[in-house]
Design a protein around this motif. Structure first.
Motif, mmCIF file in Angstrom:
data_model
loop_
_atom_site.group_PDB
_atom_site.id
_atom_site.type_symbol
_atom_site.label_atom_id
_atom_site.label_comp_id
_atom_site.label_asym_id
_atom_site.label_seq_id
_atom_site.Cartn_x
_atom_site.Cartn_y
_atom_site.Cartn_z
ATOM 1 N N LYS A 189 27.936 33.125 43.566
ATOM 2 C CA LYS A 189 28.314 33.386 44.959
ATOM 3 C C LYS A 189 29.834 33.385 45.129
ATOM 4 C CE LYS A 189 27.997 28.719 46.990
ATOM 5 N NZ LYS A 189 27.467 27.981 48.149
ATOM 6 N N THR A 190 30.544 33.618 44.048
ATOM 7 C CA THR A 190 32.010 33.639 44.084
ATOM 8 C C THR A 190 32.541 34.976 43.591
ATOM 9 O OG1 THR A 190 32.083 31.271 43.629
ATOM 10 C CG2 THR A 190 34.097 32.502 43.237
ATOM 11 N N LEU A 191 33.632 35.445 44.231
ATOM 12 C CA LEU A 191 34.398 36.559 43.688
ATOM 13 C C LEU A 191 35.781 36.043 43.318
ATOM 14 C CD1 LEU A 191 33.767 39.866 45.678
ATOM 15 C CD2 LEU A 191 33.299 39.392 43.271
ATOM 16 N N LEU A 192 36.216 36.357 42.105
ATOM 17 C CA LEU A 192 37.527 35.946 41.606
ATOM 18 C C LEU A 192 38.444 37.163 41.593
ATOM 19 C CD1 LEU A 192 35.922 34.027 38.683
ATOM 20 C CD2 LEU A 192 37.493 32.895 40.229
ATOM 21 N N TYR A 193 39.442 37.171 42.469
ATOM 22 C CA TYR A 193 40.419 38.252 42.506
ATOM 23 C C TYR A 193 41.596 37.847 41.617
ATOM 24 C CZ TYR A 193 37.843 39.969 46.552
ATOM 25 O OH TYR A 193 36.849 40.435 47.388
ATOM 26 N N ALA A 194 41.871 38.655 40.608
ATOM 27 C CA ALA A 194 42.945 38.343 39.646
ATOM 28 C C ALA A 194 43.997 39.440 39.727
ATOM 29 C CB ALA A 194 42.379 38.249 38.235
ATOM 30 N N THR A 195 45.218 39.078 40.120
ATOM 31 C CA THR A 195 46.254 40.088 40.322
ATOM 32 C C THR A 195 47.517 39.748 39.535
ATOM 33 O OG1 THR A 195 47.250 39.000 42.257
ATOM 34 C CG2 THR A 195 45.413 40.514 42.660
ATOM 35 N N ASP A 196 48.243 40.791 39.193
ATOM 36 C CA ASP A 196 49.547 40.645 38.539
ATOM 37 C C ASP A 196 50.320 41.938 38.797
ATOM 38 O OD1 ASP A 196 50.605 38.574 36.183
ATOM 39 O OD2 ASP A 196 51.582 40.532 36.153
ATOM 40 N N LEU A 197 51.633 41.886 38.707
ATOM 41 C CA LEU A 197 52.416 43.114 38.925
ATOM 42 C C LEU A 197 52.422 44.004 37.691
ATOM 43 C CD1 LEU A 197 55.452 43.056 37.414
ATOM 44 C CD2 LEU A 197 55.894 41.350 39.147
ATOM 45 N N ASN A 198 52.028 43.457 36.550
ATOM 46 C CA ASN A 198 52.094 44.187 35.293
ATOM 47 C C ASN A 198 50.715 44.727 34.886
ATOM 48 O OD1 ASN A 198 52.230 44.916 32.544
ATOM 49 N ND2 ASN A 198 53.969 43.551 32.233
ATOM 50 N N PRO A 199 50.499 46.051 34.912
ATOM 51 C CA PRO A 199 49.172 46.598 34.572
ATOM 52 C C PRO A 199 48.754 46.349 33.123
ATOM 53 C CG PRO A 199 50.796 48.357 34.869
ATOM 54 C CD PRO A 199 51.461 47.094 35.309
ATOM 55 N N ASP A 200 49.721 46.205 32.214
ATOM 56 C CA ASP A 200 49.373 45.986 30.805
ATOM 57 C C ASP A 200 48.736 44.612 30.588
ATOM 58 O OD1 ASP A 200 50.271 48.483 30.107
ATOM 59 O OD2 ASP A 200 52.285 47.806 29.603
ATOM 60 N N VAL A 201 49.298 43.577 31.196
ATOM 61 C CA VAL A 201 48.694 42.250 31.018
ATOM 62 C C VAL A 201 47.355 42.174 31.747
ATOM 63 C CG1 VAL A 201 50.900 41.099 30.627
ATOM 64 C CG2 VAL A 201 49.955 41.159 32.934
ATOM 65 N N LEU A 202 47.229 42.915 32.852
ATOM 66 C CA LEU A 202 45.932 42.946 33.545
ATOM 67 C C LEU A 202 44.847 43.561 32.666
ATOM 68 C CD1 LEU A 202 46.618 44.019 37.234
ATOM 69 C CD2 LEU A 202 45.678 41.851 36.434
ATOM 70 N N GLU A 203 45.231 44.581 31.891
ATOM 71 C CA GLU A 203 44.263 45.226 31.000
ATOM 72 C C GLU A 203 43.758 44.241 29.950
ATOM 73 O OE1 GLU A 203 41.774 48.023 30.529
ATOM 74 O OE2 GLU A 203 43.356 48.190 32.030
ATOM 75 N N LYS A 204 44.665 43.420 29.444
ATOM 76 C CA LYS A 204 44.244 42.391 28.471
ATOM 77 C C LYS A 204 43.335 41.369 29.148
ATOM 78 C CE LYS A 204 45.819 39.118 25.031
ATOM 79 N NZ LYS A 204 46.941 38.543 24.276
ATOM 80 N N ALA A 205 43.704 40.978 30.370
ATOM 81 C CA ALA A 205 42.869 40.016 31.095
ATOM 82 C C ALA A 205 41.471 40.578 31.313
ATOM 83 C CB ALA A 205 43.527 39.686 32.436
ATOM 84 N N ARG A 206 41.411 41.851 31.672
ATOM 85 C CA ARG A 206 40.119 42.493 31.944
ATOM 86 C C ARG A 206 39.218 42.502 30.708
ATOM 87 N NH1 ARG A 206 42.095 46.745 33.971
ATOM 88 N NH2 ARG A 206 41.832 46.327 36.181
#
Length: 269
Positions: free
Chosen positions: A126-143
C-alpha cells in the motif's frame, strides 16, 4: 584552484547550455570536485574544460555526475532505519495509502532499503516510493536494482543492525559479481528526474527522505529546498535528513517536532 570569477563562468555555462543551476551549491565543495574532474580527465586549463562542456552533451552528463555526489549505501546509518521501523512506520500503518519521496536518491540503495523495511512491516503493497534525482544516468542504475556484490558484506551488517527480520540474501540473486534485487521490491517504485534547485512540488507525501544532499547547498538554497519539502509534506508527515543536516536554522523549525535524537522531524500543522 579556481578563482571566484572562473567558477562563475563555468556555472553559467552549465545553466545557459543545459539548465543546470549549481550557483547556490557550497563553493568550497564545488571547487574541490571540479579540480578532481580536471585531474581525472586531463584538462590543462579551465577554458579547455569549458569548451568540452559547451560542445559535448554526453561529456556534460559525465561532468554533472562527478559534480553531484553519488555516494550512498544500503541501510546507511542503521540506527536511523531502526527508528523508521520502530517509530515512524507504525504511525503510518493506519493510513490507507502511503506516499514516500526519496529526493536526491542517487543510485537507489536507500530506496531499496526502504522497500525491504516496508515489506517486513507488511506495508509495501500500500506504499508508493517516488525516487528522484537530477541525474538521469544514476536514476537508470537505481531503476535496474543491480549493485556490485563487493559491498554486500557491509550492506548485510547494516541490515542486521537496523533490525532486519530475514536473511538479507533472501532479497537478491547474485550473478557474475553483481546482485539484482527482487522485482517485488521495485514494483512499488516510481523513478523520475527532479531538480531540487529549480523544480516544484509534484505530490503530497507522508515521508520525505533527503539524506546528505543539503550539505552541498549554501544556506539560502537549503532554506528554499526545505520550504519545498514543507509544501510537499502532509500534516503529521515526516522529514528525514542526513546525520549532519538540520532544520534548526530555518523558519520551519517551530512547525516540526524532532523524533528522539535522530535527524527525523514530524510536521505538526
Amino acid at each position: 584552484m579556481l578563482e571566484e570569477e572562473e567558477l562563475d563562468w563555468l556555472l553559467n555555462d552549465l545553466m545557459e547550455c543545459y539548465g543546470y543551476d549549481f550557483t547556490q551549491y557550497a563553493r568550497t565543495s564545488l571547487r574541490r570536485r571540479i579540480a578532481r574532474i580536471r585531474l581525472l580527465d586531463g584538462f590543462g586549463d579551465l577554458l579547455e574544460l569549458r569548451r568540452r562542456i559547451r560542445s559535448d552533451a554526453a561529456y556534460m552528463q559525465r561532468f554533472v555526475e562527478e559534480l553531484t555526489v553519488n555516494v550512498t549505501e544500503m541501510f546507511r546509518d542503521p540506527w536511523f532505519y531502526k527508528t523508521l521501523r520502530n517509530t515512524v512506520l507504525p504511525t503510518l500503518a493506519a493510513k490507507p495509502f502511503i506516499r514516500i519521496w526519496h529526493a536526491g536518491c542517487s543510485t537507489g540503495e536507500e530506496v531499496f532499503s526502504m522497500a525491504i523495511l516496508l515489506k517486513e512491516e507488511a506495508l509495501l503493497q500500500k506504499t508508493l516510493l517516488y525516487a528522484t534525482d537530477l541525474n538521469p544516468d544514476v536514476l537508470e542504475k537505481a531503476r535496474s536494482g543491480i549493485y556490485n556484490q563487493a559491498a554486500l558484506k557491509e550492506y548485510t551488517q547494516n541490515y542486521e543492525l537496523a533490525g532486519g527480520k530475514a536473511n538479507f540474501s533472501d532479497y537478491y540473486t547474485a550473478h557474475y559479481g553483481h546482485v539484482k534485487f527482487r522485482e517485488e521490491l521495485s514494483q512499488r517504485m516510481v523513478f523520475a528526474v527532479h531538480n531540487l534547485v529549480s523544480d516544484r512540488s509534484f505530490n503530497e507525501f507522508d515521508l520525505i527522505l533527503c539524506r546528505n544532499v543539503l550539505i552541498y547547498f549554501n544556506r539560502e538554497l537549503q532554506s528554499r529546498v526545505l520550504a519545498l519539502f514543507d509544501e510537499s509534506l502532509g500534516t503529521l508527515g515526516y522529514l528525514a535528513l542526513g546525520s549532519k543536516e538540520t532544520i534548526r536554522f530555518s523558519q520551519l523549525q517551530t512547525g516540526y517536532q524532532q523524533v528522539g535524537t535522530d535527524k527525523i522531524w514530524r510536521k505538526l500543522r
